[in-house]
Every structure is written in C-alpha cells, then in structure tokens.
Design a protein around this motif. Structure first.
Motif, PDB file in Angstrom:
ATOM      1  N   VAL A  57       0.641  -9.882 -13.250  1.00  0.00           N
ATOM      2  CA  VAL A  57       0.053  -9.723 -11.920  1.00  0.00           C
ATOM      3  C   VAL A  57       0.587  -8.423 -11.331  1.00  0.00           C
ATOM      4  O   VAL A  57       1.802  -8.186 -11.324  1.00  0.00           O
ATOM      5  CB  VAL A  57       0.421 -10.911 -11.010  1.00  0.00           C
ATOM      6  CG1 VAL A  57      -0.236 -10.744  -9.642  1.00  0.00           C
ATOM      7  CG2 VAL A  57      -0.016 -12.224 -11.651  1.00  0.00           C
ATOM      8  N   HIS A  58      -0.321  -7.587 -10.838  1.00  0.00           N
ATOM      9  CA  HIS A  58       0.072  -6.283 -10.308  1.00  0.00           C
ATOM     10  C   HIS A  58      -0.601  -6.048  -8.964  1.00  0.00           C
ATOM     11  O   HIS A  58      -1.800  -6.306  -8.803  1.00  0.00           O
ATOM     12  CB  HIS A  58      -0.323  -5.172 -11.289  1.00  0.00           C
ATOM     13  CG  HIS A  58      -0.043  -3.803 -10.778  1.00  0.00           C
ATOM     14  ND1 HIS A  58      -1.029  -2.945 -10.333  1.00  0.00           N
ATOM     15  CD2 HIS A  58       1.134  -3.130 -10.624  1.00  0.00           C
ATOM     16  CE1 HIS A  58      -0.473  -1.815  -9.928  1.00  0.00           C
ATOM     17  NE2 HIS A  58       0.830  -1.900 -10.092  1.00  0.00           N
ATOM     18  N   ILE A  59       0.191  -5.587  -8.001  1.00  0.00           N
ATOM     19  CA  ILE A  59      -0.338  -5.224  -6.684  1.00  0.00           C
ATOM     20  C   ILE A  59      -0.130  -3.729  -6.483  1.00  0.00           C
ATOM     21  O   ILE A  59       0.925  -3.183  -6.852  1.00  0.00           O
ATOM     22  CB  ILE A  59       0.352  -6.040  -5.558  1.00  0.00           C
ATOM     23  CG1 ILE A  59      -0.284  -5.771  -4.197  1.00  0.00           C
ATOM     24  CG2 ILE A  59       1.832  -5.789  -5.511  1.00  0.00           C
ATOM     25  CD1 ILE A  59      -1.562  -6.482  -3.979  1.00  0.00           C
ATOM     26  N   GLU A  60      -1.115  -3.063  -5.933  1.00  0.00           N
ATOM     27  CA  GLU A  60      -1.009  -1.623  -5.694  1.00  0.00           C
ATOM     28  C   GLU A  60       0.199  -1.303  -4.821  1.00  0.00           C
ATOM     29  O   GLU A  60       0.524  -2.049  -3.888  1.00  0.00           O
ATOM     30  CB  GLU A  60      -2.269  -1.118  -4.987  1.00  0.00           C
ATOM     31  CG  GLU A  60      -3.451  -0.877  -5.901  1.00  0.00           C
ATOM     32  CD  GLU A  60      -4.609  -0.275  -5.142  1.00  0.00           C
ATOM     33  OE1 GLU A  60      -5.053   0.821  -5.514  1.00  0.00           O
ATOM     34  OE2 GLU A  60      -5.061  -0.902  -4.169  1.00  0.00           O
ATOM     35  N   ALA A  61       0.858  -0.199  -5.107  1.00  0.00           N
ATOM     36  CA  ALA A  61       2.040   0.200  -4.342  1.00  0.00           C
ATOM     37  C   ALA A  61       1.637   0.809  -2.998  1.00  0.00           C
ATOM     38  O   ALA A  61       0.542   1.356  -2.838  1.00  0.00           O
ATOM     39  CB  ALA A  61       2.859   1.204  -5.139  1.00  0.00           C
ATOM     40  N   LEU A  62       2.568   0.695  -2.026  1.00  0.00           N
ATOM     41  CA  LEU A  62       2.374   1.339  -0.733  1.00  0.00           C
ATOM     42  C   LEU A  62       2.627   2.841  -0.862  1.00  0.00           C
ATOM     43  O   LEU A  62       3.259   3.300  -1.825  1.00  0.00           O
ATOM     44  CB  LEU A  62       3.331   0.745   0.300  1.00  0.00           C
ATOM     45  CG  LEU A  62       3.228  -0.763   0.568  1.00  0.00           C
ATOM     46  CD1 LEU A  62       4.369  -1.203   1.471  1.00  0.00           C
ATOM     47  CD2 LEU A  62       1.890  -1.110   1.200  1.00  0.00           C
ATOM     48  N   GLU A  63       2.200   3.572   0.102  1.00  0.00           N
ATOM     49  CA  GLU A  63       2.480   5.001   0.114  1.00  0.00           C
ATOM     50  C   GLU A  63       3.976   5.222   0.314  1.00  0.00           C
ATOM     51  O   GLU A  63       4.585   4.682   1.240  1.00  0.00           O
ATOM     52  CB  GLU A  63       1.685   5.674   1.245  1.00  0.00           C
ATOM     53  CG  GLU A  63       1.807   7.193   1.239  1.00  0.00           C
ATOM     54  CD  GLU A  63       0.975   7.846   2.339  1.00  0.00           C
ATOM     55  OE1 GLU A  63       1.104   9.066   2.514  1.00  0.00           O
ATOM     56  OE2 GLU A  63       0.212   7.120   3.017  1.00  0.00           O
ATOM     57  N   LYS A  64       4.598   5.968  -0.577  1.00  0.00           N
ATOM     58  CA  LYS A  64       6.020   6.276  -0.554  1.00  0.00           C
ATOM     59  C   LYS A  64       6.884   5.014  -0.617  1.00  0.00           C
ATOM     60  O   LYS A  64       7.978   4.957  -0.054  1.00  0.00           O
ATOM     61  CB  LYS A  64       6.398   7.096   0.691  1.00  0.00           C
ATOM     62  CG  LYS A  64       5.718   8.456   0.753  1.00  0.00           C
ATOM     63  CD  LYS A  64       6.154   9.231   1.986  1.00  0.00           C
ATOM     64  CE  LYS A  64       5.476  10.592   2.054  1.00  0.00           C
ATOM     65  NZ  LYS A  64       5.870  11.354   3.267  1.00  0.00           N
ATOM     66  N   GLU A  65       6.406   3.988  -1.303  1.00  0.00           N
ATOM     67  CA  GLU A  65       7.196   2.752  -1.455  1.00  0.00           C
ATOM     68  C   GLU A  65       8.406   3.035  -2.338  1.00  0.00           C
ATOM     69  O   GLU A  65       8.283   3.644  -3.411  1.00  0.00           O
ATOM     70  CB  GLU A  65       6.327   1.655  -2.071  1.00  0.00           C
ATOM     71  CG  GLU A  65       7.031   0.310  -2.143  1.00  0.00           C
ATOM     72  CD  GLU A  65       6.110  -0.802  -2.640  1.00  0.00           C
ATOM     73  OE1 GLU A  65       6.585  -1.934  -2.768  1.00  0.00           O
ATOM     74  OE2 GLU A  65       4.916  -0.523  -2.889  1.00  0.00           O
ATOM     75  N   LYS A  66       9.555   2.594  -1.888  1.00  0.00           N
ATOM     76  CA  LYS A  66      10.802   2.929  -2.578  1.00  0.00           C
ATOM     77  C   LYS A  66      11.043   2.041  -3.796  1.00  0.00           C
ATOM     78  O   LYS A  66      11.543   2.503  -4.822  1.00  0.00           O
ATOM     79  CB  LYS A  66      11.977   2.810  -1.599  1.00  0.00           C
ATOM     80  CG  LYS A  66      13.261   3.405  -2.137  1.00  0.00           C
ATOM     81  CD  LYS A  66      14.324   3.514  -1.055  1.00  0.00           C
ATOM     82  CE  LYS A  66      15.577   4.179  -1.600  1.00  0.00           C
ATOM     83  NZ  LYS A  66      16.627   4.317  -0.572  1.00  0.00           N
ATOM     84  N   ASN A  67      10.719   0.759  -3.684  1.00  0.00           N
ATOM     85  CA  ASN A  67      10.937  -0.169  -4.797  1.00  0.00           C
ATOM     86  C   ASN A  67       9.588  -0.659  -5.316  1.00  0.00           C
ATOM     87  O   ASN A  67       8.919  -1.464  -4.681  1.00  0.00           O
ATOM     88  CB  ASN A  67      11.782  -1.363  -4.343  1.00  0.00           C
ATOM     89  CG  ASN A  67      12.119  -2.303  -5.488  1.00  0.00           C
ATOM     90  OD1 ASN A  67      11.944  -1.965  -6.651  1.00  0.00           O
ATOM     91  ND2 ASN A  67      12.605  -3.487  -5.153  1.00  0.00           N
ATOM     92  N   VAL A  68       9.188  -0.142  -6.476  1.00  0.00           N
ATOM     93  CA  VAL A  68       7.908  -0.550  -7.056  1.00  0.00           C
ATOM     94  C   VAL A  68       8.101  -1.517  -8.227  1.00  0.00           C
ATOM     95  O   VAL A  68       7.120  -1.971  -8.813  1.00  0.00           O
ATOM     96  CB  VAL A  68       7.110   0.689  -7.535  1.00  0.00           C
ATOM     97  CG1 VAL A  68       6.727   1.559  -6.359  1.00  0.00           C
ATOM     98  CG2 VAL A  68       7.904   1.483  -8.575  1.00  0.00           C
ATOM     99  N   VAL A  69       9.350  -1.826  -8.551  1.00  0.00           N
ATOM    100  CA  VAL A  69       9.617  -2.766  -9.650  1.00  0.00           C
ATOM    101  C   VAL A  69       9.038  -4.133  -9.331  1.00  0.00           C
ATOM    102  O   VAL A  69       8.496  -4.818 -10.197  1.00  0.00           O
ATOM    103  CB  VAL A  69      11.139  -2.866  -9.913  1.00  0.00           C
ATOM    104  CG1 VAL A  69      11.436  -3.932 -10.963  1.00  0.00           C
ATOM    105  CG2 VAL A  69      11.688  -1.524 -10.367  1.00  0.00           C
ATOM    106  N   ASN A  70       9.148  -4.542  -8.039  1.00  0.00           N
ATOM    107  CA  ASN A  70       8.669  -5.877  -7.669  1.00  0.00           C
ATOM    108  C   ASN A  70       7.165  -5.925  -7.392  1.00  0.00           C
ATOM    109  O   ASN A  70       6.661  -6.932  -6.910  1.00  0.00           O
ATOM    110  CB  ASN A  70       9.441  -6.410  -6.461  1.00  0.00           C
ATOM    111  CG  ASN A  70       9.382  -5.465  -5.268  1.00  0.00           C
ATOM    112  OD1 ASN A  70       8.532  -4.585  -5.200  1.00  0.00           O
ATOM    113  ND2 ASN A  70      10.302  -5.645  -4.328  1.00  0.00           N
ATOM    114  N   ASN A  71       6.451  -4.833  -7.662  1.00  0.00           N
ATOM    115  CA  ASN A  71       4.988  -4.842  -7.515  1.00  0.00           C
ATOM    116  C   ASN A  71       4.301  -5.443  -8.746  1.00  0.00           C
ATOM    117  O   ASN A  71       3.094  -5.632  -8.751  1.00  0.00           O
ATOM    118  CB  ASN A  71       4.452  -3.415  -7.327  1.00  0.00           C
ATOM    119  CG  ASN A  71       4.823  -2.841  -5.983  1.00  0.00           C
ATOM    120  OD1 ASN A  71       5.947  -3.009  -5.525  1.00  0.00           O
ATOM    121  ND2 ASN A  71       3.896  -2.163  -5.332  1.00  0.00           N
TER     122      ASN A  71
END
Length: 675
Positions: A263-277
């Motif tokens: 399951v993958h959710i698009e990252a926010l702009e300038k999101e610092k932690n993308v591991v939990n996406n």
C-alpha cells in the motif's frame, strides 16, 4: 511478654526452689558451703528445664535505613540510535551523582521488545514496549517507594498503550523526552488489516488506515498492489479536521501462494519522512477446493442433480468419471461418489481400499448387488427383490452431524430393489425407509465410520425428484442442497492422524515474533514431552545450514528464528531417533517499524508523568531533575524497624547453662563422696 507467661515463670521458680529444699535440706543434717553450692546448681538446672518447657518468647527489634529506589529505564530501540551519545551521557551524569547515590538506591534497566538489566546499550532493538517496562518495574518494586527516570522518545510499537496505565501510587515517573519534538507535516500508512489466508478465486477484504499530520488541505492518491501489480487506486482528501481515513476494498485471489500486498500513499511536498508512506502486508492464497468424482457407467438425472447440489459451495468441484478412468486421474479426487456400482467398478474399489479414500455409494434398480456384497464387507444386501417405492423418515437419534434443519415434506418416493440390509456396529442410520405407510427395519441412508475411512450408503434412485420438489415447496434449493452439503462435509473432514504437526507463518515482518512451533504425539496420540525435536534451517541460496533444538513450552515445542537475517528459508522439523519429519519454507522481510517515527511523542509522556505525580523533562533540564529528586520529601530515606519474636528454646546459652550446672553438680558430689 504475656502475663500468663510471667506467672508460669514464677511458678517454675517456686517449683524448682521447693525441689531443691526437699532434696538437700529436708531431714538432712549435713550442711555447709558445699550444700549451698550444690543446691544452687540443682536450682539452676531444674529452673532452666522448666523454662524450656514453658518456652517464653522475647521480642527483638532490628533497625535499618531504607532508601528510596531510583530506577532508570532506558529505551534501547533503534528509533533513538541517532541520540546514542546524548542518552549515554545523561545516564552517566545521573547515575554517578554523589548526592543521588547517597539518597537513593540506584537500579538500571534497558528495554525494547523485552525488559532486562542494563549491561550495555546497543540501540538496535526493532520494537519498543514501554508499558511492559513500567509494569515489570512495578512488580519488581512492589510495596516500596520508587522514582522512575524514563529515557525514551515515547514512541511505542507493541504492547498496551502506556498513556493509560494505572500504576501504583508509590511509583513516581520522570520521563526525559529524547529526540526531536518538532511536529512535521506527515502522511503515513498507519495500519493494514487483512486475513492471513484466502481461498483461490475468492475475494478477500483489505482495510487500510491512513493518518495525516498537517494543517492544509491535501489530495493524495493511495495505491494497492498485489505482487507488484496495481489492483486498486483512489484519491483521498485530508485536512486539519479530517486527518484520518479508512480505505476498504475487496481483492480477488487469482493464484496460489504467498502474495505481497503493498500500500502506497503519495508523499506530501517536502515531506521529511517518506518511509512510512509505504507499507507491506502478506496473504497466503491456498487452494482448498475439494475435488469430488462421481463414478457411473450409466446415464441418469441423479448424477446432474448431485453435481449441481454439491457445487453450490464454490469450494467444491465435481467431475463425472467412468469406471475405467486412469489411476492418474483418480489421484486428483478427494471423495468418490459411486453411482449404482457393478462389476466394472472393481478397479475403483481397489483404488479406494488402497488409498483409504472416503466414499458415498448411491444404489438403485441397476445396482449389481452380488458384486457390491463381494467387493466390500461393511454392508450386505439381499437381492432379487421387486422394485418398490420408499419414502424417507428421519432418524431423530442420529448423532454423526446435525440434520435437524432438514425437512423432507412432500418429497416423492425413491425406487429401490434392495432387500433386507445388514450393516456393522460402526454404522448409524441417517434416513429410514417407509413403504406404503409402514416403517420397515431398513435404512434408506446409512453412515459408517471405522476410524480409518468414512462411507455413506444410499439405497434409492431418483434423487433428482427431491430437488425439484424442494423448489416447488420453497422456490429455492437450499434445504436439499444443505442436506447433501452436510453429508459431503462429513465425508471430506478427516481426523488429523499426524503424530508430528508444525505451525509457522509463511512470511515474518522483520524479526518480530519469528517462531516455529510443533507438537508430537506418541503411538496412543498422547503429547510426548520427552521427545527431542530438531529444526534444520537453510537459506534458499544454500549459503548456510543450521540445526536448532526446539524448546518445550508446556504442551508444544518452539524455536525462535528472530536472529536470522531477512531472506528466504527452507526448514525441516524432525523427531530425533524417529522416522517423522515435516518440511516447510518461510521468508523474513526487511522491515523496521522504528523507522516509521520522525518526532518524539512528548504528549503521551506528559500524560504519563502527570498521572504519576511526576514531571516531563527534556535533556537540557537534567539539573532540574536532580534538584527535584533531592528536594522532594516523598523520597526521604526512612528508618525501618523489624520486630523478631524469638522463642527461648533458640537461646543456646540456656541449654549450655543447664548442662554445665548438672555436670558441675555431678563432679562435686563425686569428689565429696556424696554419690
């Protein structure tokens, strides 16, 4: 000492004095210093013996200074690895403070998934269980006054929510919040809920919980993929007041095996932690379809009726077979329905006996009774009887399975030419025959179970008429189909006769709860706790092979494979000195839940401190913590008095005095010639 005991002691002294006066002074003319010494020694010995018989008890008070426990609980998980130097310096500063050491008894523990005495800190634990650390501390230091210094980032991955723990009042907690307290905009896959197993060609539910930390309105796309293939996609909106979404959908299990659900959710702009996406779950698709073969040498509408009725359950597949079907085709069948057998069925019966497969035999007017009587021994049917119509009557005492829901109202009669039927003691009638309104002592359907195989015999053809009548009665086939289904379930549910059984997961997320369990039974199917069970594990690349003995855990054996590196493995569980073994395979995936956290959870730590009358602190407030611990009157050392009640019989000096007095008296009398 009680008044009663004092009176007994006075009485003992009087009795001892009376006996001395009687022995040494009554009607005796010899007097002098020797008599006085001897009478004194005799008094001491008699009085001492009487005191031992009275056995008075004396109270002895011991006093000691008891310090308050100062307990350091240090988070040893990988989520604070980057703060390793800070944590170690804080711990060193606090535990070596002379004033604290003088006032408190200091204890140090580390925790991650488990709780242990602090020897060294590695910060490699992949799970954090704060609640377990606090509850264990409470149990160890029950009934004592304690202050707990909790060094952690407050992020817990397993266990009970520590924020709402109800700890004892004599434990005060001072959390020191480690890590970044800044709240960053973050969107994350919080949890994936799915069943661990699914049947082939069935749909299985997936539920995904997505959380958002932020203040602005965002629209992001969530994607669900199975084995890398996109199966579901949806655009969802979040805002400050709408920060959580639950996505639910159904996916179809198209092939057998362990399936990776990403399951993958698009990252926010300038999101610092993308591991939990991104989050991965696994489901095992298994083919539990029961393959049923209807063997017949004739054409009859009963065959099509049975096929339709049985296949109303999608987990069953029916094949129409000839008695001459090859052995390779027969090997695919789980249950045989033998429709009106005759001499051409010989190879089928031989195969059933050899493989010990369950069967349902349906007889009728074209059945070869001589062949049927000769090919099996469970029933004997007299033949050469005329064709007659029989209607069913339920056996109300039938106990093999529940048939109370089946109603045979207005069902037309079946045709049979079977005579009297004899069956063995392992049999039980399901339906009985009624001929022209008269109950006859003959079963219409009989069930047999010899603990190796199960068999059902049905004496009557034209079953298709029953299904047609059921539709006339209720406009559906459910009553009839459920009845046939219960017979099929009974025949396809075999008892587990395996003496060695192994339980494991095909996929382990990281090293969390990576365990293989096994049970082993002796010849009487009693659990054998004295067996030696070994597990041989090998990397699928055959780089390494290890053998591990399984540990006995009450009524099962267990081995922990948490120390294995992420990879694919095959294993064999075997019983030492026995010819029993089971093989399997599993995968350990590289997943660290501690990487999901970016900031410390100081809000929960604040709540924990408040509930225990403590205070939340940060690393730059360590001096304030020292002052609080030293100045708080609740942590003042107390004097403890221990009252020991000691019986006189424990005083060895009295026994020595009695022996010494008697011995000295004997020597003086011997020396003076008074013996």
């Amino acid at each position: 000492m009680q008044t009663k005991t004092v009176l007994f002691i006075i009485l003992a002294a009087v009795v001892a004095l009376f006996l001395v006066l009687f022995q040494y002074y009554y009607k005796r003319k010899i007097k002098g210093k020797t008599t006085i010494v001897l009478s004194f020694l005799r008094f001491i010995s008699i009085f001492g013996i009487l005191l031992l018989l009275i056995n008075p008890k004396f109270v002895k008070n011991n006093y000691e200074i008891v310090k308050t426990n100062l307990i350091f609980l240090v988070d040893n998980s990988s989520s604070i690895k980057k703060e390793e130097t800070l944590v170690k310096s804080l711990l060193e500063k606090l535990t070596t403070n002379k004033a604290l050491k003088d006032k408190f008894t200091i204890h140090k523990y580390a925790f991650g998934k488990e709780f242990s005495t602090l020897d060294s800190l590695s910060f490699l634990e992949q799970n954090t269980n704060i609640s377990k650390a606090l509850l264990t501390t409470e149990n160890i230091y029950a009934r004592t006054n304690s202050a707990v210094v909790l060094l952690t980032d407050g992020n817990q991955t397993i266990g009970q929510d520590y924020e709402h723990l109800k700890l004892k009042k004599d434990i005060t907690i001072f959390p020191i919040c480690i890590g970044d307290t800044t709240k960053y905009n973050d969107i994350r896959i919080e949890q994936i809920n799915s069943n661990p197993y699914s049947f082939l060609n069935n749909q299985f539910p997936i539920e995904v919980l997505v959380n958002y930390d932020g203040t602005s309105q965002v629209n992001k796309t969530i994607t669900i993929s199975v084995d890398g293939k996109k199966e579901y996609q949806e655009k969802i909106s979040f805002s400050k007041n709408n920060s959580s979404k639950t996505i639910a959908t159904n996916l179809k299990a198209l092939s057998v095996g362990v399936k990776s659900i990403e399951v993958h959710i698009e990252a926010l702009e300038k999101e610092k932690n993308v591991v939990n996406n991104r989050k991965i779950s696994f489901i095992e698709v298994i083919d539990e379809t029961t393959k049923i073969g209807i063997v017949s040498s004739i054409l009859h509408p009963d065959i099509g009726t049975l096929k339709k009725s049985i296949e109303t359950n999608k987990q069953r597949e029916v094949f129409i077979l000839k008695p001459t079907t090859s052995l390779s085709e027969l090997g695919k069948i789980d249950l045989f329905i033998l429709y009106q057998p005759n001499s051409s069925f010989s190879s089928i019966y031989n195969y059933i006996k050899q493989k010990q497969v369950n069967s349902l035999t349906v007889t009728g007017v074209k059945t070869d009774w001589s062949f049927l009587n000769a090919i099996q021994k469970n029933i004997k049917v007299q033949d050469n009887y005329p064709i007659q119509e029989v209607i069913p009557k339920m056996n109300q005492t039938f106990s093999k399975f529940d048939i109370s829901d089946f109603k045979s109202i207005d069902y037309p009669p079946l045709e049979t030419n079977a005579g009297p039927i004899i069956f063995n003691d392992n049999s039980e009638s399901l339906l009985k025959m009624v001929v022209k309104g008269v109950d006859i002592d003959n079963p219409l359907c009989v069930v047999l179970d010899n603990n190796v195989t199960k068999e059902v015999f049905w004496f009557g053809e034209n079953i298709w008429k029953w299904r047609v009548q059921e539709y006339r009665n209720s406009k559906e086939f459910k009553n009839f189909d459920d009845f046939i289904g219960k017979i099929i379930i009974y025949l396809t549910s075999s008892k587990n006769k395996d003496r060695l059984n192994v339980d494991y997961k095909p996929v382990y997320q990281g090293n969390n709860n990576s365990k293989i369990t096994a049970t082993y039974f002796d010849e009487s199917f009693t659990f054998d706790s004295n067996a030696t069970i070994l597990v041989t594990i090998q990397n699928k690349n055959k780089e390494k092979k290890i053998e591990i003995p399984m540990l006995l855990k009450q009524d099962f054996f267990e081995v922990d494979v948490s120390n294995l590196q992420p990879s694919d493995y095959t294993f064999t569980v075997s019983v030492k000195d026995k010819n029993y073994s089971k093989k399997g395979s599993f995968s350990i995936k590289n997943f660290n839940v501690e990487q999901q956290f970016l900031s410390s959870n100081y809000i929960k730590l604040q709540s924990l401190a408040y509930d225990s009358n403590g205070k939340l602190l940060f690393p730059n407030q360590v001096s304030e913590l020292e002052n609080t611990l030293l100045s708080n009157k609740a942590f003042v050392p107390v004097q403890k008095r221990t009252e020991n009640i000691v019986p006189l019989v424990y005083f060895r000096i009295l026994l020595g005095l009695i022996i010494g007095a008697l011995t000295l008296e004997w020597f003086i009398r011997k020396y003076k010639g008074l013996m």
